[in-house]
Design a protein around this motif. Structure first.
Motif, PDB file in Angstrom:
ATOM      1  N   UNK A 163     -26.950  -8.807 -17.520  1.00  0.00           N
ATOM      2  CA  UNK A 163     -26.742 -10.137 -17.796  1.00  0.00           C
ATOM      3  C   UNK A 163     -26.892 -11.280 -16.994  1.00  0.00           C
ATOM      4  N   UNK A 164     -27.780 -10.711 -15.625  1.00  0.00           N
ATOM      5  CA  UNK A 164     -28.227 -11.810 -14.764  1.00  0.00           C
ATOM      6  C   UNK A 164     -29.800 -12.202 -15.136  1.00  0.00           C
ATOM      7  N   UNK A 165     -29.930 -12.683 -16.393  1.00  0.00           N
ATOM      8  CA  UNK A 165     -31.307 -13.103 -16.769  1.00  0.00           C
ATOM      9  C   UNK A 165     -31.067 -14.514 -17.229  1.00  0.00           C
ATOM     10  N   UNK A 166     -31.842 -15.640 -16.617  1.00  0.00           N
ATOM     11  CA  UNK A 166     -31.875 -16.966 -17.065  1.00  0.00           C
ATOM     12  C   UNK A 166     -32.597 -17.244 -18.518  1.00  0.00           C
ATOM     13  N   UNK A 167     -32.428 -18.556 -18.691  1.00  0.00           N
ATOM     14  CA  UNK A 167     -33.044 -18.691 -20.193  1.00  0.00           C
ATOM     15  C   UNK A 167     -34.525 -18.605 -20.484  1.00  0.00           C
ATOM     16  N   UNK A 168     -34.952 -18.399 -19.489  1.00  0.00           N
ATOM     17  CA  UNK A 168     -36.509 -17.975 -19.449  1.00  0.00           C
ATOM     18  C   UNK A 168     -36.859 -16.503 -19.372  1.00  0.00           C
ATOM     19  N   UNK A 169     -35.840 -15.993 -19.348  1.00  0.00           N
ATOM     20  CA  UNK A 169     -35.933 -14.321 -19.219  1.00  0.00           C
ATOM     21  C   UNK A 169     -36.310 -14.025 -17.810  1.00  0.00           C
ATOM     22  N   UNK A 170     -36.032 -14.718 -16.859  1.00  0.00           N
ATOM     23  CA  UNK A 170     -36.444 -14.236 -15.648  1.00  0.00           C
ATOM     24  C   UNK A 170     -35.286 -13.776 -14.619  1.00  0.00           C
ATOM     25  N   UNK A 171     -35.506 -12.897 -13.702  1.00  0.00           N
ATOM     26  CA  UNK A 171     -34.330 -12.250 -12.967  1.00  0.00           C
ATOM     27  C   UNK A 171     -34.640 -12.718 -11.436  1.00  0.00           C
ATOM     28  N   UNK A 172     -33.558 -13.341 -10.823  1.00  0.00           N
ATOM     29  CA  UNK A 172     -33.777 -13.822  -9.480  1.00  0.00           C
ATOM     30  C   UNK A 172     -32.839 -13.012  -8.327  1.00  0.00           C
ATOM     31  N   UNK A 173     -33.447 -12.434  -7.537  1.00  0.00           N
ATOM     32  CA  UNK A 173     -32.759 -11.706  -6.186  1.00  0.00           C
ATOM     33  C   UNK A 173     -33.234 -11.848  -5.117  1.00  0.00           C
ATOM     34  N   UNK A 174     -32.571 -11.543  -3.972  1.00  0.00           N
ATOM     35  CA  UNK A 174     -32.893 -11.491  -2.401  1.00  0.00           C
ATOM     36  C   UNK A 174     -33.995 -10.505  -2.391  1.00  0.00           C
ATOM     37  N   UNK A 175     -34.891 -11.059  -1.397  1.00  0.00           N
ATOM     38  CA  UNK A 175     -35.971 -10.002  -1.035  1.00  0.00           C
ATOM     39  C   UNK A 175     -35.632  -8.888  -0.337  1.00  0.00           C
ATOM     40  N   UNK A 176     -34.280  -9.077   0.336  1.00  0.00           N
ATOM     41  CA  UNK A 176     -33.684  -7.942   0.887  1.00  0.00           C
ATOM     42  C   UNK A 176     -33.298  -6.764  -0.093  1.00  0.00           C
ATOM     43  N   UNK A 177     -32.795  -7.217  -1.362  1.00  0.00           N
ATOM     44  CA  UNK A 177     -32.490  -6.203  -2.502  1.00  0.00           C
ATOM     45  C   UNK A 177     -33.643  -5.404  -2.791  1.00  0.00           C
ATOM     46  N   UNK A 178     -34.799  -6.194  -2.759  1.00  0.00           N
ATOM     47  CA  UNK A 178     -36.332  -5.397  -3.291  1.00  0.00           C
ATOM     48  C   UNK A 178     -36.450  -4.270  -2.189  1.00  0.00           C
ATOM     49  N   UNK A 179     -36.273  -4.743  -0.924  1.00  0.00           N
ATOM     50  CA  UNK A 179     -36.425  -3.723  -0.008  1.00  0.00           C
ATOM     51  C   UNK A 179     -35.637  -2.468   0.048  1.00  0.00           C
ATOM     52  N   UNK A 180     -34.205  -2.636  -0.153  1.00  0.00           N
ATOM     53  CA  UNK A 180     -33.268  -1.738  -0.447  1.00  0.00           C
ATOM     54  C   UNK A 180     -33.606  -0.770  -1.884  1.00  0.00           C
ATOM     55  N   UNK A 181     -34.027  -1.332  -2.905  1.00  0.00           N
ATOM     56  CA  UNK A 181     -34.494  -0.678  -3.932  1.00  0.00           C
ATOM     57  C   UNK A 181     -35.480   0.200  -3.634  1.00  0.00           C
ATOM     58  N   UNK A 182     -36.549  -0.391  -2.963  1.00  0.00           N
ATOM     59  CA  UNK A 182     -37.594   0.497  -2.496  1.00  0.00           C
ATOM     60  C   UNK A 182     -37.270   1.693  -1.947  1.00  0.00           C
ATOM     61  N   UNK A 183     -36.469   1.646  -1.132  1.00  0.00           N
ATOM     62  CA  UNK A 183     -35.927   2.853  -0.117  1.00  0.00           C
ATOM     63  C   UNK A 183     -35.158   3.680  -0.971  1.00  0.00           C
ATOM     64  N   UNK A 184     -34.377   3.272  -2.174  1.00  0.00           N
ATOM     65  CA  UNK A 184     -33.611   4.056  -2.868  1.00  0.00           C
ATOM     66  C   UNK A 184     -34.472   4.904  -3.875  1.00  0.00           C
ATOM     67  N   UNK A 185     -35.433   4.040  -4.680  1.00  0.00           N
ATOM     68  CA  UNK A 185     -36.093   4.525  -5.697  1.00  0.00           C
ATOM     69  C   UNK A 185     -37.429   5.516  -5.253  1.00  0.00           C
ATOM     70  N   UNK A 186     -38.166   5.010  -4.138  1.00  0.00           N
ATOM     71  CA  UNK A 186     -39.231   5.524  -3.866  1.00  0.00           C
ATOM     72  C   UNK A 186     -39.189   6.214  -2.440  1.00  0.00           C
ATOM     73  N   UNK A 187     -38.063   5.994  -1.828  1.00  0.00           N
ATOM     74  CA  UNK A 187     -38.060   6.633  -0.359  1.00  0.00           C
ATOM     75  C   UNK A 187     -38.740   6.006   0.605  1.00  0.00           C
ATOM     76  N   UNK A 188     -39.112   4.729   0.413  1.00  0.00           N
ATOM     77  CA  UNK A 188     -39.557   4.171   1.594  1.00  0.00           C
ATOM     78  C   UNK A 188     -39.466   2.567   1.333  1.00  0.00           C
ATOM     79  N   UNK A 189     -39.578   1.739   2.395  1.00  0.00           N
ATOM     80  CA  UNK A 189     -39.323   0.487   2.469  1.00  0.00           C
ATOM     81  C   UNK A 189     -40.568  -0.224   2.286  1.00  0.00           C
TER      82      UNK A 189
END
Length: 209
Positions: free
Chosen positions: A119-145
C-alpha cells in the motif's frame, strides 16, 4: 486523412508532430512536461486516426488511461509485457536494451510490486524508495549490485528516465546516499506478472548462505 483531421480541429502539421514524437520516443506521459501534456491531449482528440496510422506499421499502442500515458510496442511485442528477444524495447522501437538496463527494469518492477502489496503507492500510482533499496534488491533478485562506476550508473538511470519509468535519481544525486527514486506505474506495462513471478521464484529457490 486531412478531412478527418480537420473535422477534429487538428492540422496535418500537428498530427505529424504527434506521430514523430511518439515514434521517436516510444512513450508519452501527460505529467512529464507541458509539451507532453499538449501532445497527449491532442491524441485524445484523434485516437482512432493515430491507431490506424500505427496499425499500418504494425506498431501497437498501449494507452494507460488512469495515469494518462501512451507507450508504443514494435511488432512481436506483448502488450503489456516485455518485448520478444528478436525486437527489444527502446526509445527507438528497434533499440535493444542493454543487459544492465534490462536488469534494472526487472528490479524496478519487483520493487513496484512490493510497494503495491504494502500500500505504499501515491495518488498518481507511483512508488518512492531510496536508491539504496534498489541496490539491495538488485543483489537479492539478480545476484549483483547496480554499477559502481559513476558514468555507467548515470547513463543507466538516465535511460530509465527517458523510458518514463522513473523520476528522480538525477545525475547530480546518484552519489548521494540519501537519494530517492520514484517508480512510475508504467513499469507494469513492460514486465508481465508472469515474468515477475518467475523472477521471484528464482530468488526463493536460491540457497540460503
Amino acid at each position: 486523412m486531412n478531412e478527418a483531421l480537420d473535422a477534429h480541429g487538428v492540422t496535418p502539421a500537428q498530427f505529424s508532430e504527434l506521430m514523430i514524437r511518439l515514434l521517436d520516443h516510444g512513450v508519452l506521459c501527460r505529467d512529464e512536461s507541458k509539451k507532453e501534456a499538449e501532445l497527449y491531449d491532442r491524441y485524445l482528440r484523434i485516437p482512432e486516426l493515430v491507431e490506424d496510422y500505427l496499425s499500418v506499421l504494425q506498431v501497437r499502442l498501449h494507452h494507460e488511461h488512469r495515469f494518462a500515458s501512451l507507450r508504443l510496442f514494435p511488432p512481436g511485442a506483448e502488450v503489456p509485457g516485455l518485448a520478444d528477444q528478436d525486437e527489444g524495447l527502446g526509445g527507438g522501437l528497434r533499440h535493444r536494451l542493454g543487459q544492465q538496463e534490462v536488469a534494472l527494469v526487472l528490479v524496478l518492477r519487483a520493487e513496484y510490486d512490493k510497494a503495491l502489496r504494502e500500500g505504499q503507492i501515491d495518488e498518481q500510482g507511483q512508488a518512492t524508495l531510496p536508491l539504496e533499496a534498489l541496490t539491495l534488491a538488485s543483489k537479492n533478485l539478480l545476484g549483483r549490485p547496480l554499477p559502481d562506476g559513476r558514468t555507467e550508473r548515470e547513463a543507466l538511470f538516465r535511460r530509465m528516465r527517458q523510458l518514463r519509468l522513473i523520476r528522480g535519481a538525477g545525475d547530480a544525486g546518484l552519489e548521494d546516499g540519501e537519494a530517492w527514486v520514484t517508480i512510475r506505474p508504467d513499469i507494469t506495462s513492460l514486465v508481465t506478472d508472469a515474468v515477475l513471478a518467475t523472477l521471484i521464484e528464482r530468488e526463493d529457490d536460491q540457497p540460503c548462505t
